[in-house]
Design an enzyme around this catalytic site. Sequence first.
Site, PDB file in Angstrom:
ATOM      1  N   ASN A  82       0.823  -1.212   0.000  1.00  0.00           N
ATOM      2  CA  ASN A  82       0.000   0.000   0.000  1.00  0.00           C
ATOM      3  C   ASN A  82       0.857   1.261   0.000  1.00  0.00           C
ATOM      4  O   ASN A  82       0.573   2.221  -0.715  1.00  0.00           O
ATOM      5  CB  ASN A  82      -0.926   0.006   1.220  1.00  0.00           C
ATOM      6  CG  ASN A  82      -2.281  -0.621   0.922  1.00  0.00           C
ATOM      7  OD1 ASN A  82      -2.673  -0.740  -0.236  1.00  0.00           O
ATOM      8  ND2 ASN A  82      -2.989  -1.008   1.953  1.00  0.00           N
ATOM      9  N   HIS A  89      -2.803   2.384  -2.951  1.00  0.00           N
ATOM     10  CA  HIS A  89      -3.967   1.613  -2.503  1.00  0.00           C
ATOM     11  C   HIS A  89      -4.681   0.919  -3.660  1.00  0.00           C
ATOM     12  O   HIS A  89      -5.346  -0.097  -3.445  1.00  0.00           O
ATOM     13  CB  HIS A  89      -4.936   2.526  -1.750  1.00  0.00           C
ATOM     14  CG  HIS A  89      -4.429   2.947  -0.412  1.00  0.00           C
ATOM     15  ND1 HIS A  89      -4.558   2.159   0.709  1.00  0.00           N
ATOM     16  CD2 HIS A  89      -3.764   4.057  -0.010  1.00  0.00           C
ATOM     17  CE1 HIS A  89      -4.019   2.770   1.750  1.00  0.00           C
ATOM     18  NE2 HIS A  89      -3.525   3.927   1.346  1.00  0.00           N
ATOM     19  N   ASP A 126      -5.658  -2.829  -3.267  1.00  0.00           N
ATOM     20  CA  ASP A 126      -7.025  -3.342  -3.436  1.00  0.00           C
ATOM     21  C   ASP A 126      -7.054  -4.495  -4.434  1.00  0.00           C
ATOM     22  O   ASP A 126      -7.757  -5.491  -4.229  1.00  0.00           O
ATOM     23  CB  ASP A 126      -7.956  -2.231  -3.918  1.00  0.00           C
ATOM     24  CG  ASP A 126      -8.260  -1.203  -2.838  1.00  0.00           C
ATOM     25  OD1 ASP A 126      -7.934  -1.468  -1.656  1.00  0.00           O
ATOM     26  OD2 ASP A 126      -8.823  -0.144  -3.174  1.00  0.00           O
ATOM     27  N   GLU A 128      -6.115  -7.024   5.677  1.00  0.00           N
ATOM     28  CA  GLU A 128      -5.529  -8.021   4.784  1.00  0.00           C
ATOM     29  C   GLU A 128      -5.670  -9.434   5.331  1.00  0.00           C
ATOM     30  O   GLU A 128      -4.954 -10.354   4.899  1.00  0.00           O
ATOM     31  CB  GLU A 128      -4.051  -7.712   4.527  1.00  0.00           C
ATOM     32  CG  GLU A 128      -3.149  -7.846   5.735  1.00  0.00           C
ATOM     33  CD  GLU A 128      -3.029  -6.583   6.563  1.00  0.00           C
ATOM     34  OE1 GLU A 128      -2.018  -6.422   7.255  1.00  0.00           O
ATOM     35  OE2 GLU A 128      -3.950  -5.744   6.520  1.00  0.00           O
TER      36      GLU A 128
END
Length: 233
Positions: free
Chosen positions: A99, A104, A108, A134
Site C-alpha cells: 500500500n 492503494h 485493493d 488483509e
Amino acid sequence: RVEAIHLLFAGVVMASIAALAARLGRMRQRLRQQKGELGAALQRIQALATRDALTGLLNRRAMLEQLQREVRRAQRDETGSGLVTGLVLFDLDHFKRINDTLGHRVGDRVLQAFAELASAELRASDVLARWGGEEFLLLLPHTSAEQALACVGRIRQRLLSWRYEGPLPVDTPETPCVTFSAGLSVCRRESDIEAAIERADQAMYRAKTAGRDRSEFDGGLPPPFTSARAPRP
C-alpha cells in the site's frame, strides 16, 4: 328505439369494462414491477449487510453466523471419522508495504486477486470471508488436518503465479510477489468458536515470526503437521 337504447347502454357498459380491465392490467404490471424492484433492493441490502464490498466475500459478521451453523450441523452429524471443522486464518505478508510503495489501487487489486484465486481452489462447502484488512478466514467443513494443509498449499501455489497487471509507479522495479502466512486450527463445538479463531490467530502469528510465507497449526492438531513452508519457484 328501445332496442337502440339497450344497444347503446350495452356498448357503454362494455367500453367501461374494457377500460377498467385495461387499468387493472396496468396496475398489476406496475405491482409486478414494484415487487421485482423491491426484491432486487432487498437483495442489495442483504449483500451490503453480509458481503465485503471490495472482494465480494462474506464479511466478518456473516462468517460468524455461517460458522455457528456449520459447527452445530457438524455436532449433529459427528461420526467419529476424525474429520473436523477446520479454520484457516490468512494474513498477506508485507501488505502495508504494498500500500505504501505501490498505492492503494494496487493493494485493493491484491486483496481481490487473493479472494478470486483462493475461491477457485475451494470446494462448494468451503467458505472464505474477509476477516478484516488483509486478513481472511477460511471455513473447511468436515476436513482432516492433511486436507486442510493441502488446500492451503494449493492456494499458496496459485497465488505465487499471480502478477499484477496495471500501471505501477515509475520507480517500481517489478510487480509485487504476494505471499501469505496462515494459521490453522479446528473447532469441535459451538462454545469453542471464539477460542478456535484465537488459536488460528496465534498460529498465524507464529508463522509471521518464523519468517512468513508459511503455515502453522495450533497445538491441538497432531504432528507432523506443525509447520509447512512452500518451496519458492
